[in-house]
Design an enzyme around this catalytic site. Structure first.
Site, PDB file in Angstrom:
ATOM      1  N   CYS A   2      -8.865 -18.058  -7.437  1.00  0.00           N
ATOM      2  CA  CYS A   2      -9.340 -17.774  -9.380  1.00  0.00           C
ATOM      3  C   CYS A   2     -10.257 -19.101 -10.062  1.00  0.00           C
ATOM      4  O   CYS A   2     -10.212 -19.188  -8.949  1.00  0.00           O
ATOM      5  CB  CYS A   2      -7.731 -18.243  -9.112  1.00  0.00           C
ATOM      6  SG  CYS A   2      -6.517 -17.231  -8.596  1.00  0.00           S
ATOM      7  N   ARG A  27     -15.001 -15.735  -9.760  1.00  0.00           N
ATOM      8  CA  ARG A  27     -14.308 -16.212  -9.134  1.00  0.00           C
ATOM      9  C   ARG A  27     -13.129 -15.410  -8.183  1.00  0.00           C
ATOM     10  O   ARG A  27     -12.441 -15.333  -7.852  1.00  0.00           O
ATOM     11  CB  ARG A  27     -13.456 -17.321  -8.623  1.00  0.00           C
ATOM     12  CG  ARG A  27     -14.710 -18.537  -9.127  1.00  0.00           C
ATOM     13  CD  ARG A  27     -14.291 -20.251  -9.066  1.00  0.00           C
ATOM     14  NE  ARG A  27     -13.415 -20.756  -7.985  1.00  0.00           N
ATOM     15  CZ  ARG A  27     -13.648 -21.616  -6.747  1.00  0.00           C
ATOM     16  NH1 ARG A  27     -14.853 -21.470  -6.857  1.00  0.00           N
ATOM     17  NH2 ARG A  27     -12.269 -21.522  -6.167  1.00  0.00           N
ATOM     18  N   TRP A  77      -7.415 -13.873  -9.083  1.00  0.00           N
ATOM     19  CA  TRP A  77      -7.573 -12.293  -8.264  1.00  0.00           C
ATOM     20  C   TRP A  77      -6.128 -12.765  -7.716  1.00  0.00           C
ATOM     21  O   TRP A  77      -5.782 -13.061  -6.794  1.00  0.00           O
ATOM     22  CB  TRP A  77      -8.639 -13.624  -7.866  1.00  0.00           C
ATOM     23  CG  TRP A  77      -8.721 -12.428  -6.539  1.00  0.00           C
ATOM     24  CD1 TRP A  77     -10.464 -10.865  -6.349  1.00  0.00           C
ATOM     25  CD2 TRP A  77      -8.665 -12.295  -5.262  1.00  0.00           C
ATOM     26  NE1 TRP A  77     -10.086 -10.931  -5.175  1.00  0.00           N
ATOM     27  CE2 TRP A  77      -8.863 -11.132  -4.122  1.00  0.00           C
ATOM     28  CE3 TRP A  77      -7.213 -12.715  -4.418  1.00  0.00           C
ATOM     29  CZ2 TRP A  77      -8.920 -10.942  -3.082  1.00  0.00           C
ATOM     30  CZ3 TRP A  77      -6.879 -11.979  -2.598  1.00  0.00           C
ATOM     31  CH2 TRP A  77      -7.547 -11.490  -2.383  1.00  0.00           C
ATOM     32  N   ASN A 103      -4.774 -22.161  -8.609  1.00  0.00           N
ATOM     33  CA  ASN A 103      -5.339 -21.603  -7.195  1.00  0.00           C
ATOM     34  C   ASN A 103      -5.218 -21.964  -6.522  1.00  0.00           C
ATOM     35  O   ASN A 103      -4.846 -22.908  -5.293  1.00  0.00           O
ATOM     36  CB  ASN A 103      -6.911 -22.391  -8.048  1.00  0.00           C
ATOM     37  CG  ASN A 103      -7.716 -21.056  -7.126  1.00  0.00           C
ATOM     38  OD1 ASN A 103      -7.612 -20.249  -6.660  1.00  0.00           O
ATOM     39  ND2 ASN A 103      -9.585 -21.401  -7.117  1.00  0.00           N
ATOM     40  N   GLY A 104      -4.710 -20.787  -5.368  1.00  0.00           N
ATOM     41  CA  GLY A 104      -4.738 -20.878  -4.533  1.00  0.00           C
ATOM     42  C   GLY A 104      -2.587 -20.504  -3.328  1.00  0.00           C
ATOM     43  O   GLY A 104      -3.155 -19.251  -4.099  1.00  0.00           O
ATOM     44  N   GLU A 483     -24.616  -7.000   8.859  1.00  0.00           N
ATOM     45  CA  GLU A 483     -24.666  -7.418   7.267  1.00  0.00           C
ATOM     46  C   GLU A 483     -24.907  -5.885   6.078  1.00  0.00           C
ATOM     47  O   GLU A 483     -24.618  -6.297   5.150  1.00  0.00           O
ATOM     48  CB  GLU A 483     -25.622  -8.403   7.284  1.00  0.00           C
ATOM     49  CG  GLU A 483     -26.164  -8.954   6.144  1.00  0.00           C
ATOM     50  CD  GLU A 483     -24.743  -9.656   5.442  1.00  0.00           C
ATOM     51  OE1 GLU A 483     -23.830  -9.208   5.479  1.00  0.00           O
ATOM     52  OE2 GLU A 483     -25.066 -10.038   4.327  1.00  0.00           O
ATOM     53  N   LYS A 487     -22.862  -5.522   3.013  1.00  0.00           N
ATOM     54  CA  LYS A 487     -24.212  -5.285   1.263  1.00  0.00           C
ATOM     55  C   LYS A 487     -23.860  -3.982   0.999  1.00  0.00           C
ATOM     56  O   LYS A 487     -23.077  -4.501  -0.139  1.00  0.00           O
ATOM     57  CB  LYS A 487     -25.253  -5.421   1.791  1.00  0.00           C
ATOM     58  CG  LYS A 487     -25.915  -6.579   1.346  1.00  0.00           C
ATOM     59  CD  LYS A 487     -25.660  -8.277   1.068  1.00  0.00           C
ATOM     60  CE  LYS A 487     -24.279  -8.857   0.950  1.00  0.00           C
ATOM     61  NZ  LYS A 487     -24.040 -10.305   1.401  1.00  0.00           N
ATOM     62  N   GLU A 490     -19.029  -3.202   0.184  1.00  0.00           N
ATOM     63  CA  GLU A 490     -18.835  -4.800  -0.132  1.00  0.00           C
ATOM     64  C   GLU A 490     -18.909  -4.073  -2.579  1.00  0.00           C
ATOM     65  O   GLU A 490     -18.595  -4.446  -3.199  1.00  0.00           O
ATOM     66  CB  GLU A 490     -18.442  -5.944  -0.744  1.00  0.00           C
ATOM     67  CG  GLU A 490     -20.032  -7.142  -0.836  1.00  0.00           C
ATOM     68  CD  GLU A 490     -19.905  -7.798   0.176  1.00  0.00           C
ATOM     69  OE1 GLU A 490     -19.053  -8.653  -0.495  1.00  0.00           O
ATOM     70  OE2 GLU A 490     -20.973  -8.258   0.164  1.00  0.00           O
ATOM     71  N   HIS A 506     -21.558   5.658  22.509  1.00  0.00           N
ATOM     72  CA  HIS A 506     -19.860   5.445  22.537  1.00  0.00           C
ATOM     73  C   HIS A 506     -18.602   5.876  21.782  1.00  0.00           C
ATOM     74  O   HIS A 506     -18.351   5.175  21.730  1.00  0.00           O
ATOM     75  CB  HIS A 506     -19.709   4.230  22.991  1.00  0.00           C
ATOM     76  CG  HIS A 506     -20.688   3.669  24.111  1.00  0.00           C
ATOM     77  ND1 HIS A 506     -20.342   4.180  25.753  1.00  0.00           N
ATOM     78  CD2 HIS A 506     -22.086   3.378  24.322  1.00  0.00           C
ATOM     79  CE1 HIS A 506     -21.431   4.014  26.424  1.00  0.00           C
ATOM     80  NE2 HIS A 506     -22.114   3.019  25.444  1.00  0.00           N
ATOM     81  N   LYS A 605     -15.911 -14.835  -5.015  1.00  0.00           N
ATOM     82  CA  LYS A 605     -16.612 -15.290  -4.048  1.00  0.00           C
ATOM     83  C   LYS A 605     -15.934 -16.670  -3.177  1.00  0.00           C
ATOM     84  O   LYS A 605     -16.583 -15.768  -2.102  1.00  0.00           O
ATOM     85  CB  LYS A 605     -17.599 -15.813  -5.280  1.00  0.00           C
ATOM     86  CG  LYS A 605     -18.558 -16.691  -5.167  1.00  0.00           C
ATOM     87  CD  LYS A 605     -20.040 -15.783  -4.229  1.00  0.00           C
ATOM     88  CE  LYS A 605     -21.059 -16.551  -4.127  1.00  0.00           C
ATOM     89  NZ  LYS A 605     -21.722 -14.967  -3.398  1.00  0.00           N
TER      90      LYS A 605
HETATM   91  C1  AGP Z   1     -20.469 -11.875   1.438  1.00  0.00           C
HETATM   92  O1  AGP Z   1     -21.317 -10.349   0.815  1.00  0.00           O
HETATM   93  C2  AGP Z   1     -18.943 -11.574   1.334  1.00  0.00           C
HETATM   94  N1  AGP Z   1     -18.832 -11.431  -0.507  1.00  0.00           N
HETATM   95  C3  AGP Z   1     -18.298 -12.480   2.379  1.00  0.00           C
HETATM   96  O2  AGP Z   1     -18.615 -11.848   3.518  1.00  0.00           O
HETATM   97  C4  AGP Z   1     -18.358 -14.512   2.346  1.00  0.00           C
HETATM   98  O3  AGP Z   1     -19.740 -14.225   3.123  1.00  0.00           O
HETATM   99  C5  AGP Z   1     -17.376 -14.735   2.974  1.00  0.00           C
HETATM  100  O4  AGP Z   1     -16.081 -14.863   2.323  1.00  0.00           O
HETATM  101  C6  AGP Z   1     -17.677 -15.694   3.208  1.00  0.00           C
HETATM  102  O5  AGP Z   1     -17.461 -16.959   2.811  1.00  0.00           O
HETATM  103  P1  AGP Z   1     -18.536 -18.280   2.929  1.00  0.00           P
HETATM  104  O6  AGP Z   1     -19.594 -17.676   3.228  1.00  0.00           O
HETATM  105  O7  AGP Z   1     -18.128 -18.806   1.202  1.00  0.00           O
HETATM  106  O8  AGP Z   1     -17.581 -18.534   3.662  1.00  0.00           O
END
Ligand code: AGP
Length: 610
Positions: A2, A27, A77, A103-104, A483, A487, A490, A506, A605
Site C-alpha cells: 500500500c 503501489r 492493496w 502498510n504491511g 520473462e 510481461k 501481468e 513433453h 509494485k
Molecule cells: C515484474 O514485472 C513484476 N511486477 C514482479 O514480478 C517483480 O519483478 C517482483 O515482484 C520482484 O520485485 P522486486 O524486484 O522489487 O523484488
C-alpha cells in the site's frame, strides 16, 4: 504494497496528501482514503472510497474536508478484507480520537482483535490495521509515545504506520518494522511517505526511518526514537533524482517511458562501471581474497528479478565455472538450503523491499553466507541487510511491469560475471574483452531496436485476439521466454506460458492449434537449428509463430508468421537485446486490449507482504 503519505505543516493537508497519493498509486490501487484534524472543530474528519485516487478526488470535490493542516492518507492493496470503502484506510478506534494508516501485515491481529472485542471494542472493518487504533485507545493515558510503544511491543509482523490523534493535534506519529517508511523534511512542514516519489516535488531531504524506530513529527521538528525509547539522531539524505524521473514526460504510460529509458540506463552503467578494460564494482564489499574464495553462488529473487537471476546463472557459470544455484525467494526461505561461509548470496530486487527476498537473505545470513545484493533503490531494506550492494541505478521505476530495472539487473550480472572471471577463469582474457566490447554497444543497439517499435505495434495489432500465448527459448534465452510470458500475462491478463523449447514435446505442444500464438525467441546461436525444428513442429499444428530473430536472418521467413528482428550480438549477450521486443509486444497488446498498463489488476509494485 500500500502507499502511505502523511503531512504536518501550514498548508491544507488534504491537497498535499492527494497530490502525493497520486504518485504512490502504483503501489496499490483498490481503494484510498484521507483523514485530517479539522482546525475548526479539533476533531478527526475522514473520507474514504473504493477504487482509484481519482474517485477520492471526486469525493472530496463533492464533500470537501474542513480546513486542517495535519493529515494522513493511504492507497490500498487489499490483504485482509475485501477492497471496499469500509476496509480502506485510515482506520479509527471506538472514540474516533486516533486515526491509523498502515502498510504491511499484523500477523497476530486475530488474537488481538478477539481480546479487544471481549473488552467491548466495536470493529467496523475486516482489516488487521483496525486493531492498532483500538489498542492505542486502550493504552493511551496522556502520553502518546508511551502508548505507541506499548502497542508496538504486542504487534507481530511487518508494518509501517502513520498516526494522527486529536489529543495531540500538532504531531504526526510514525513507526516501522519491515515495511519501508521515510520522513520528508521541509520548511515549516514535514511529511511521512512509504516511498520517495510521493514527496519528491515538495522536498528532496529524506530521513530513512530504520527498522525498530518511531518518530514524532511536528511542522518544524522531527524526533526519532528506538522502540525502547532511546532518542536517535537521524541522518538527512539528499535525493539525487529529479521530479521528471517520476513523471510520464509525454509518454502514454510509465511502462513505455521506462522502455525508452533503457539506452540511457545502460549508458550510465557503462560510464560508471567500466574504465578502459577494467570493471569497477564499487560497493561490492568483497576483498580480492574473498572473491577468489567463492566456491558457490546462490541467487534469490522474485518475478522478473528471478528471471534476470536465471540468466545470471547461465552467464556466471559460463564465464567463471562457479556453480550457481537459484531459487525464488519464497522457496529458498522455507527449504533449508545448503549454504555455508564460502557461499555468496546474491539477492536481486528492484525495490529492495520484497518481503520474501528479505526473509531469504535473513535465512542465508543466519547460516553465515556473505550477501551482495543487486538493487535499484538506494537505502532500501535489502541494502541495509547486505554486506555489499551493486546498485543498478536505473532510476525510479513506476510501471508495475518491470522493464528498465530488469535490463539493469542483467547488465549488473554480466559485469559481475566478467569481474569474477578474472579470478575464476573459464574464458580467456581475449574472450572476456570481446564480451566487454560488445556489452558497450548495447545502448546503441537499444536505440536501433526502439526505432523499429512500429513493426512490433503492427504485430501486436494482428495477434492481440489470441486467447493464449506460449513463449519458447533455449539456453540463455530460456529465461527470456519466462520473462516475456510474465510481461504479457501481468499487463494483458492473457494466459501466457514460458518454456524451454526443448520441453515443448513433453507437454506444452498439446496446447498448439490455430488459436494459439507462439513467440519463438530464436536469435543466431549454436542451437539455432533446434529452435527451427521446434518452429516446424508448431507450424505443422497450425500454431501462429512470432519469431524474434537476428537481423539478416532471411531463412526464418519460411518458418514464422511474423518476425521481429534484433541486431547481431554474440549469443551470451542476446538476452539483453531480446528483452526489448518482448516488453514492447506485451505493452502494445495490453494497449490494444484497453488494459490498465501501468496499474494492472491485483498487482502492486513492491510486494512487501509474504
Ligand atoms: C515484474 O514485472 C513484476 N511486477 C514482479 O514480478 C517483480 O519483478 C517482483 O515482484 C520482484 O520485485 P522486486 O524486484 O522489487 O523484488
Amino acid at each position: 504494497m500500500c502507499g502511505i503519505i502523511g503531512y504536518v505543516g501550514e498548508r491544507q493537508a488534504d491537497h498535499v496528501l492527494i497530490n502525493g497519493l497520486k504518485k504512490l498509486e502504483y503501489r496499490g490501487y483498490d481503494s484510498s482514503g484521507v483523514g485530517i484534524i479539522s482546525s475548526r472543530t479539533g476533531k478527526l474528519v475522514v473520507r474514504k472510497i473504493h477504487g482509484k485516487i481519482q474517485n477520492l478526488e471526486e469525493l472530496l470535490k463533492k464533500s470537501p474536508l474542513d480546513k486542517g493542516t495535519i493529515g494522513i492518507s493511504h492507497t490500498r492493496w487489499a490483504t485482509h478484507g475485501a477492497p471496499n470503502r469500509v476496509n480502506s484506510h485510515p482506520h479509527a478506534d471506538c472514540s474516533k480520537k486516533f486515526l491509523v494508516v498502515h502498510n504491511g501485515i499484523i500477523e497476530n491481529y486475530q488474537i488481538l482483535k478477539d481480546q479487544l472485542k471481549k473488552r467491548g471494542h466495536k470493529f467496523r472493518s475486516d482489516t488487521d490495521t483496525e486493531v492498532i487504533a483500538h489498542m492505542i485507545e486502550e493504552c493511551y493515558h496522556g502520553d502518546f509515545l508511551t502508548a505507541f510503544r506499548k502497542v508496538i511491543s504486542q504487534l507481530e509482523g511487518a508494518f509501517a504506520l502513520g498516526i494522527i490523534t486529536q489529543m495531540h493535534p500538532e504531531t504526526l506519529y510514525a513507526a516501522r518494522v519491515g515495511s519501508p517508511l521515510i520522513i520528508g523534511v521541509g520548511k515549516n512542514e514535514n511529511y511521512i511517505a512509504s516511498d520517495v516519489p510521493a514527496i519528491l516535488d515538495m522536498t528532496d531531504r529524506i530521513i530513512y526511518l530504520k527498522d525498530g524506530q518511531m518518530a514524532a513529527i511536528t511542522k518544524d521538528k522531527v524526533d526519532v526514537f528506538t522502540f525502547k525509547g532511546k532518542r536517535m539522531r537521524p541522518k538527512v539524505d539528499k535525493i539525487n533524482y529529479s521530479v521528471d524521473a517520476v513523471q510520464k514526460q509525454g509518454f502514454a504510460h510509465f511502462m513505455l517511458k521506462e522502455i525508452h529509458e533503457q539506452p540511457k540506463v545502460f549508458e550510465q552503467m557503462i560510464k560508471t562501471r567500466i574504465k578502459g578494460k577494467k570493471i569497477i564494482l564499487e560497493g561490492i564489499g568483497l576483498t580480492e581474497k574473498q572473491i577468489k574464495g567463492i566456491d558457490r553462488i546462490f541467487i534469490v529473487a522474485c518475478g522478473t528479478a528471478y528471471h534476470a537471476g536465471l540468466i545470471g546463472k547461465y552467464v556466471i557459470e559460463a564465464m567463471t565455472g562457479i556453480p550457481v544455484n537459484i531459487d525464488v525467494s519464497s522457496e529458498f526461505r522455507y527449504r533449508d538450503p545448503i549454504i555455508d561461509r564460502k557461499t555468496l548470496i546474491i539477492p536481486i530486487s528492484q525495490s529492495g523491499e520484497t518481503a520474501d527476498t528479505l526473509a531469504a537473505v535473513k535465512e542465508a545470513r543466519d547460516k553465515g553466507a556473505k550477501v551482495i545484493s543487486i538493487c535499484n533503490v538506494v537505502g532500501s531494506s535489502l541494502v541495509r541487510v547486505s554486506d555489499g550492494v551493486l546498485y543498478t541505478h536505473a532510476g525510479p521505476e513506476i510501471g508495475v511491469a518491470s522493464t528498465k530495472a530488469y535490463v539493469a539487473q542483467l547488465g549488473m550480472l554480466y559485469l559481475l560475471a566478467l569481474k569474477l572471471s578474472a579470478y575464476h577463469m573459464r574464458i580467456s582474457s581475449r574472450e572476456r574483452q570481446k564480451i566487454l566490447g560488445d556489452f558497450k554497444k548495447v545502448p546503441f543497439l537499444y536505440r536501433s531496436i526502439l526505432k523499429t517499435k512500429h513493426s512490433v505495434l503492427n504485430i501486436a495489432k494482428k495477434n492481440s485476439h489470441f486467447g493464449c500465448f506460449l513463449y519458447l527459448g533455449r539456453n540463455v534465452n530460456y529465461p527470456s521466454a519466462l520473462e516475456g510470458a510474465l510481461k504479457l500475462k501481468e499487463i494483458s491478463y492473457i494466459p501466457a506460458e514460458g518454456y524451454a523449447a526443448g520441453e515443448m514435446k513433453h507437454g506444452p505442444i498439446a496446447l498448439i492449434d490455430e488459436y494459439r500464438a507462439v513467440v519463438c525467441i530464436s536469435p543466431q546461436s549454436e542451437i539455432y537449428e533446434k529452435m527451427i525444428s521446434n518452429m516446424q513442429e508448431i507450424r505443422a499444428r497450425k500454431g501462429k509463430i512470432i519469431a524474434i530473430a537476428t537481423k539478416g536472418d532471411m531463412s526464418i521467413k519460411k518458418h514464422a508468421n511474423f518476425i521481429i528482428y534484433v541486431p547481431v550480438i554474440q549469443e551470451i549477450l542476446s538476452p539483453l537485446l531480446v528483452a526489448l521486443p518482448l516488453q514492447l509486444l506485451a505493452y502494445y497488446i495490453s494497449v490494444q486490449l484497453g488494459c490498465d498498463v501501468d496499474q494492472p489488476r491485483n498487482l502492486a509494485k513492491s510486494v512487501t507482504v509474504e
